[in-house]
Design a protein around this motif. Structure first.
Motif, mmCIF file in Angstrom:
data_model
loop_
_atom_site.group_PDB
_atom_site.id
_atom_site.type_symbol
_atom_site.label_atom_id
_atom_site.label_comp_id
_atom_site.label_asym_id
_atom_site.label_seq_id
_atom_site.Cartn_x
_atom_site.Cartn_y
_atom_site.Cartn_z
ATOM 1 N N LEU A 30 7.265 -0.651 -12.701
ATOM 2 C CA LEU A 30 6.263 -1.563 -12.156
ATOM 3 C C LEU A 30 6.291 -2.899 -12.888
ATOM 4 O O LEU A 30 6.170 -3.966 -12.286
ATOM 5 C CB LEU A 30 4.874 -0.927 -12.294
ATOM 6 N N LEU B 162 7.263 -7.413 -11.935
ATOM 7 C CA LEU B 162 6.126 -8.294 -12.204
ATOM 8 C C LEU B 162 6.488 -9.319 -13.271
ATOM 9 O O LEU B 162 6.190 -10.495 -13.144
ATOM 10 C CB LEU B 162 4.921 -7.480 -12.683
ATOM 11 N N ASP C 29 8.426 -13.054 -3.384
ATOM 12 C CA ASP C 29 7.678 -12.961 -4.637
ATOM 13 C C ASP C 29 8.148 -14.066 -5.589
ATOM 14 O O ASP C 29 9.344 -14.369 -5.671
ATOM 15 C CB ASP C 29 7.908 -11.600 -5.295
ATOM 16 N N ASP D 76 2.870 -12.366 -4.977
ATOM 17 C CA ASP D 76 3.311 -11.190 -5.721
ATOM 18 C C ASP D 76 2.898 -9.995 -4.869
ATOM 19 O O ASP D 76 1.735 -9.561 -4.900
ATOM 20 C CB ASP D 76 2.654 -11.156 -7.106
ATOM 21 N N SER D 77 3.844 -9.497 -4.112
ATOM 22 C CA SER D 77 3.507 -8.538 -3.060
ATOM 23 C C SER D 77 2.949 -7.230 -3.619
ATOM 24 O O SER D 77 2.221 -6.527 -2.911
ATOM 25 C CB SER D 77 4.723 -8.269 -2.171
ATOM 26 N N LYS D 78 3.277 -6.919 -4.860
ATOM 27 C CA LYS D 78 2.717 -5.688 -5.446
ATOM 28 C C LYS D 78 1.347 -5.944 -6.058
ATOM 29 O O LYS D 78 0.386 -5.250 -5.772
ATOM 30 C CB LYS D 78 3.670 -5.137 -6.512
ATOM 31 N N LYS D 79 1.293 -6.955 -6.904
ATOM 32 C CA LYS D 79 0.040 -7.220 -7.622
ATOM 33 C C LYS D 79 -1.097 -7.553 -6.661
ATOM 34 O O LYS D 79 -2.251 -7.189 -6.894
ATOM 35 C CB LYS D 79 0.261 -8.373 -8.611
ATOM 36 N N TYR D 80 -0.753 -8.288 -5.587
ATOM 37 C CA TYR D 80 -1.786 -8.752 -4.661
ATOM 38 C C TYR D 80 -1.645 -8.086 -3.291
ATOM 39 O O TYR D 80 -1.864 -8.713 -2.249
ATOM 40 C CB TYR D 80 -1.720 -10.274 -4.537
ATOM 41 N N ALA D 81 -1.244 -6.804 -3.323
ATOM 42 C CA ALA D 81 -0.995 -6.096 -2.054
ATOM 43 C C ALA D 81 -2.219 -6.098 -1.139
ATOM 44 O O ALA D 81 -2.097 -6.130 0.084
ATOM 45 C CB ALA D 81 -0.545 -4.665 -2.344
ATOM 46 N N GLY E 265 -0.399 -10.115 -0.338
ATOM 47 C CA GLY E 265 0.615 -10.467 -1.337
ATOM 48 C C GLY E 265 0.301 -11.749 -2.082
ATOM 49 O O GLY E 265 1.097 -12.207 -2.899
#
Lengths: 170, 170
Positions: A13, A17, A86, A121-126, A130
């Protein structure tokens, strides 16, 4: 095995990031310099970034604006890449409109008002398409209530452009 | 000795011009791509240059604008250097104002209209405050009559800012 598994998961993860962060992060995010909800900070050197487009905001804000982007953003705009990758960072500078004292038909930037930042940030701000959002006055993030309005508006109005209003000005 | 004297004079003149030219010249100036009177061409890569300031031009032109500058220009603005040094190049991009189809209070760039260029070369353009001017539509210079208006207006209105209207937007 559980601790090892967790560690591997955390590493997987953290790596993307960290890579994404390296392209835009400035000093460490703190409650003083990072936006509520999103933890977005003002990126170093953004004033040198390339212009995406100017804009005009009517009353009551009555602002001249310019959106600039980092290289990832510019490349994506030029190539028409959607969604934005990202690491994309967009910064909107805003100034009060001021009648030019030297040219009757011209309106020019007056006092700076806000700096607004979008970070992909497609993971952090899913949970917000994103995107992380930050709105700053005099370098300080505005309150949580203001940041709660960002996503709803972007989601409602510009879903077809990856939730970004600004288009590249040719 | 006259031919030698002339040659030395020509070399002395050409050297600083060549240095200044290297910072902004694009392809060779021709009647097709260079402005009348001044021989100014559109500099390569200007769209990547740093933003100096956006502006708004009222009717009848009804334009959103953005002035960008090369590194010499940006350094001079940041340091407050006046007059601008030789090699300074400023480019104004202009677009028709367009109501944003997505956000009621926003005006955004529509079709591109003109690209306008100012080049500082205190020797070459000694008769016009050290500035050469170029106004382009679709990459082609506009006519001589339009270029005859540049200097008179800049001279009359912004002599105290080295004949440059645009200020750096903070």
């Amino acid at each position: 095995m559980k601790p090892l598994y967790l560690l591997a998961g955390a590493a997987a993860l953290l790596t993307p990031l960290a890579l994404a962060t390296a392209t835009w992060a400035t000093s460490e995010a703190t409650p003083e310099n990072a936006s509520p909800i999103y933890g977005v900070t003002i990126p170093d050197g953004y004033r040198k970034w390339e212009l995406i487009a100017p804009a005009l905001e009517a009353e009551p804000l009555d602002e001249l604006r310019a959106v600039v982007g980092n290289q990832i953003a510019v490349d994506a705009y030029r190539a028409g890449t959607l969604p934005f990758p990202d690491g994309t960072v967009l910064v909107k500078l805003a100034w009060k409109q001021k009648q030019s004292p030297e040219f009757a038909s011209a309106t020019v930037p007056g006092a700076a008002t806000t700096v607004q930042v979008m970070v992909k940030d497609s993971k952090k701000y899913a949970a917000t398409g994103g995107w992380g959002f930050g709105r700053f006055i005099d370098g300080k993030p505005v309150d949580k209530a203001q940041h709660e309005t960002c996503w709803a508006c972007h989601e409602a109005l510009v879903k077809d452009h990856d939730y970004v209003f600004t288009r590249y000005a040719p």
